[in-house]
Enzyme design. Structure first.
Site, PDB file in Angstrom:
ATOM      1  N   ASP A 150      -2.186 -10.004   7.479  1.00 36.34           N
ATOM      2  CA  ASP A 150      -0.664 -10.691   7.654  1.00 36.34           C
ATOM      3  C   ASP A 150       0.024  -9.679   8.474  1.00 36.34           C
ATOM      4  O   ASP A 150       0.923  -9.953   9.384  1.00 36.34           O
ATOM      5  CB  ASP A 150       0.033 -10.858   6.310  1.00 36.34           C
ATOM      6  CG  ASP A 150      -0.152  -9.555   5.266  1.00 36.34           C
ATOM      7  OD1 ASP A 150      -0.989  -8.812   5.102  1.00 36.34           O
ATOM      8  OD2 ASP A 150       1.049  -9.317   4.985  1.00 36.34           O
ATOM      9  N   SER A 189       7.443 -11.969 -10.074  1.00 32.00           N
ATOM     10  CA  SER A 189       8.710 -11.356 -11.149  1.00 32.00           C
ATOM     11  C   SER A 189      10.108 -11.964 -10.791  1.00 32.00           C
ATOM     12  O   SER A 189      10.265 -12.552  -9.532  1.00 32.00           O
ATOM     13  CB  SER A 189       8.764  -9.934 -11.301  1.00 32.00           C
ATOM     14  OG  SER A 189       9.754  -9.656 -12.333  1.00 32.00           O
ATOM     15  N   GLY A 190      11.002 -11.977 -11.469  1.00 29.47           N
ATOM     16  CA  GLY A 190      12.132 -13.026 -11.209  1.00 29.47           C
ATOM     17  C   GLY A 190      13.519 -12.070 -10.960  1.00 29.47           C
ATOM     18  O   GLY A 190      14.587 -12.390 -10.859  1.00 29.47           O
ATOM     19  N   ILE A 199       6.272  -8.414 -22.320  1.00 30.62           N
ATOM     20  CA  ILE A 199       6.499  -7.137 -23.248  1.00 30.62           C
ATOM     21  C   ILE A 199       7.144  -7.582 -24.376  1.00 30.62           C
ATOM     22  O   ILE A 199       8.118  -8.118 -24.258  1.00 30.62           O
ATOM     23  CB  ILE A 199       7.382  -6.045 -22.481  1.00 30.62           C
ATOM     24  CG1 ILE A 199       7.236  -4.525 -23.211  1.00 30.62           C
ATOM     25  CG2 ILE A 199       8.780  -5.878 -22.048  1.00 30.62           C
ATOM     26  CD1 ILE A 199       5.848  -3.745 -22.867  1.00 30.62           C
ATOM     27  N   CYS A 208       0.900  -1.229   0.050  1.00 30.97           N
ATOM     28  CA  CYS A 208      -0.050  -0.089   0.010  1.00 30.97           C
ATOM     29  C   CYS A 208       1.003   1.208   0.090  1.00 30.97           C
ATOM     30  O   CYS A 208       2.077   1.385  -0.331  1.00 30.97           O
ATOM     31  CB  CYS A 208      -1.014  -0.101   1.272  1.00 30.97           C
ATOM     32  SG  CYS A 208      -1.904  -1.491   1.401  1.00 30.97           S
TER      33      CYS A 208
END
EC number: 6.3.5.4
Length: 619
Positions: free
Chosen positions: A100, A366-367, A292, A2
């Site tokens: 959490d 993502s990596g 992309i 957030c």
């Protein structure tokens, strides 16, 4: 994740203006479009903008402890919260939400500030203790979640993005010229600096305590590799592969926890393909993948992206990107990056997160991080080649600079800094050159050199990559800001705390085996990634540069790079900019990105930055 912001009166004399926080949190609406809430008293004003992901019904913040004597706002996710929550319940703590992050405030009650070592997640949080009249702020181990702050007139002012801090009327807007020089010289700005003078980025693995008008900043974690000879690598290769594989599976499982739909990026490279394969094994119902692709086939990885998507039978969305997309999104990219840029690919990242948002998805995996931890860049191979040839032919001044920066005159990082200083001096205006020694980033330490003294060469580069490239560039302006521009949260399985702690003790020759980068990851990939992707050479993600932008004949680009505009700004030499424009517009001119330096993109994006943030330039 957030957006958070706040104001703390360090003098505790009742000076809080309760209207300012509304303007500050309003600037973070893109980070938290699902609602906002506040806590305010005479000493503090806290704001929270929510992107609902876990506990959609009761997860709004601020969150309080049982007697409401402590207040929490947190931007982030705690992935091991279920285990932590059970332990706290056994100790008698009562939870008011299923969020959490609520474990943070109860852990603080139970263990004090040392609880931070128990967290596995991506977070930037603030705890206000009403009884102690203190503030405790922390940023996660790897720096995935941002935390910016300044101190003005006895006020500690903080936020997830600088634009919120700028809403406070006492905060001044001025370029940090050392930060600008860092962008020209290194991969990006390096914490604690930002592109704004006297506005700081809390470094990854650090916390701040404020009590009795005093601010104390403490490092609680760093990526500390063992010294040569300090440990024996007695386990078998299969042990390290198996252990890392198990940790990576657990990390992906953690990051699939969500009460809203998730997706994943597929770049066509090894790292994102491993993540995609793990997701497909753990939860085949998660089918959305995104990539992309470029209209310029020479830089597009579309074939490999499509190959991986077909391999796991994902529901794949390909966002097509052309050079005109750069000019149409450049202002948006700078607004969210909050700095000038040395490449244009943040605009491509914007297009990618836009596609995720259009599909009503809030979370994407993502990596990032694998290249820095597993010797993924070409520099690791160059190190080995130089080490084997044992040749040195650099100037005394170059060796001196390397010794000052890294404590090792033989360690080459990205470029010849002494030669590059001449290029920078030609690019800078006369007035900047007159103060060059003061703003030259090579005169300002960027790492703790002791951390890389007497460590393996692979680990030395890994540490420098992690410090200079990862938290404030790949995870920040390129990652967090471009995702949250479209209200999307990025998660990074390779940067799980347990993985990073284990990586420190993996033998270097399993990361770079002979001249094969990311060897250990390639062994893990064999179970779920096509061989063509495993064996393909490392391909650096690049987007078209300033020559393509100049050829588009876009009015604002010509205006921002005009002689008069550059001269008025007072930072760059207008004659040098004119020469570069003439060179870049030659019909046969082409930059070999990322190896050639695009010398016009920083002046261009600085011009965009000055317009976006209503600043005049040097004066």
């Amino acid at each position: 994740m957030c957006g958070i912001s706040g104001i703390f009166d360090m003098r505790d004399v009742g000076r809080i203006n309760k209207n300012i926080i509304t303007d500050m949190i309003g600037k973070l609406n893109h980070r938290g479009p699902d609602g906002a809430d506040f806590y305010q008293d005479e000493q503090v004003s806290l704001g929270f903008a929510r992107l609902s992901i876990i506990d959609l019904e009761t997860g709004m913040q601020p969150i309080y402890n049982e007697d409401k004597s402590k207040v929490l706002i947190c931007n982030g996710e705690i992935f091991n919260y279920l285990e932590l929550r059970q332990g706290l319940i056994r100790r008698g703590h009562v939870f008011s939400t299923n969020s959490d992050v609520e474990v943070i405030i109860h852990l603080y009650e139970e263990y004090g500030k040392d609880f931070i070592h128990q967290l596995n997640g991506q977070f930037a949080f603030v705890i206000y203790d009403k009884n102690k009249k203190s503030l405790f702020c922390a940023r996660d181990h790897l720096g995935i979640a941002p935390f910016f702050y300044t101190v003005e007139e006895g006020f500690f002012i903080f936020a997830s993005e600088i634009k919120a801090i700028l809403e406070h009327p006492i905060v001044k807007r001025k370029i940090d010229l050392v930060g600008l020089d860092q962008i020209l010289t290194f991969p990006g700005v390096i914490a604690p600096r930002t592109f704004f003078e006297n506005i700081w980025s809390l470094e990854n693995g650090h916390f701040i305590e404020i009590k009795d008008s005093r601010l104390r900043k403490v490092e609680y974690w760093d990526l500390i590799y063992p010294k040569i000879g300090e440990i024996e690598y007695i386990q078998s290769e299969d042990y390290y592969i198996g252990k890392l594989d198990d940790l990576l599976t657990k990390s992906v499982e953690y990051r699939l926890m969500s009460d809203v739909p998730l997706a994943f990026y597929v770049s066509g490279g090894l790292d994102s393909s491993i993540i995609a394969s793990k997701i497909n094994t753990i939860n085949p119902a998660i089918k959305h993948s995104f990539s992309i692709a470029f209209t310029d086939k020479s830089i597009s990885e579309s074939n490999y992206q499509q190959m991986m998507a077909k391999h796991i039978q994902s529901k794949h969305t390909e966002a097509l990107f052309s050079p005109t997309d750069i000019s149409t999104r450049l202002f948006q990219a700078i607004r969210h990056s909050e700095s000038a840029l040395k490449e244009t690919y943040n605009t491509a990242s914007l297009v990618l997160s836009e596609a995720v948002k259009k599909n009503r998805i809030k979370v994407v995996l993502s990596g990032e991080g694998a290249d820095e931890l597993f010797a993924g860049y070409v520099g690791y191979r160059f190190d080995r080649m130089r080490n084997q040839s044992n040749t040195t032919s650099d100037s005394h001044e170059e060796n001196r600079l390397r010794s000052c920066l890294w404590g090792d005159e033989s360690f080459i990082y990205e470029k010849q800094y002494h030669k590059f200083e001449a290029i920078k001096r030609e690019l800078y205006s006369q007035e900047i050159n007159e103060m060059y020694d003061e703003i030259n980033c090579l005169n300002h330490p960027v790492i703790n050199k002791e951390r890389i003294r007497n460590v393996d060469l692979v680990h030395k580069r890994s540490y420098v990559d992690y410090k200079l490239r990862l938290p404030e560039h790949l995870l920040a302006d390129h990652g967090d800001r471009m995702c949250f521009a479209n209200s999307v949260e990025g998660r990074y399985p390779f940067l799980d705390k347990n993985i990073v702690d284990f990586v420190r003790f993996i033998p270097p020759n399993l990361k770079l085996k002979m001249f094969e980068e990311k060897y250990i990851l390639k062994q893990i990939a064999k179970k779920g990634v096509p061989n063509e992707i495993i064996k393909r050479p490392k391909y650096t993600f690049v987007a078209p540069g300033s020559p393509d932008l100049l050829r588009q004949d876009v009015a604002f680009i010509h205006d921002l790079l005009s002689y008069d505009t550059i001269k008025k700004q007072g930072i760059f030499n207008p004659d040098t900019i004119e020469k570069l424009k003439k060179q870049y517009l030659q019909p046969d001119f082409k930059l070999n990105l990322p190896y050639d330096i695009d010398m016009l993109i920083v002046p261009l994006t600085l011009g965009v930055f000055l317009e976006e943030f209503k600043m005049a330039g040097l004066h």
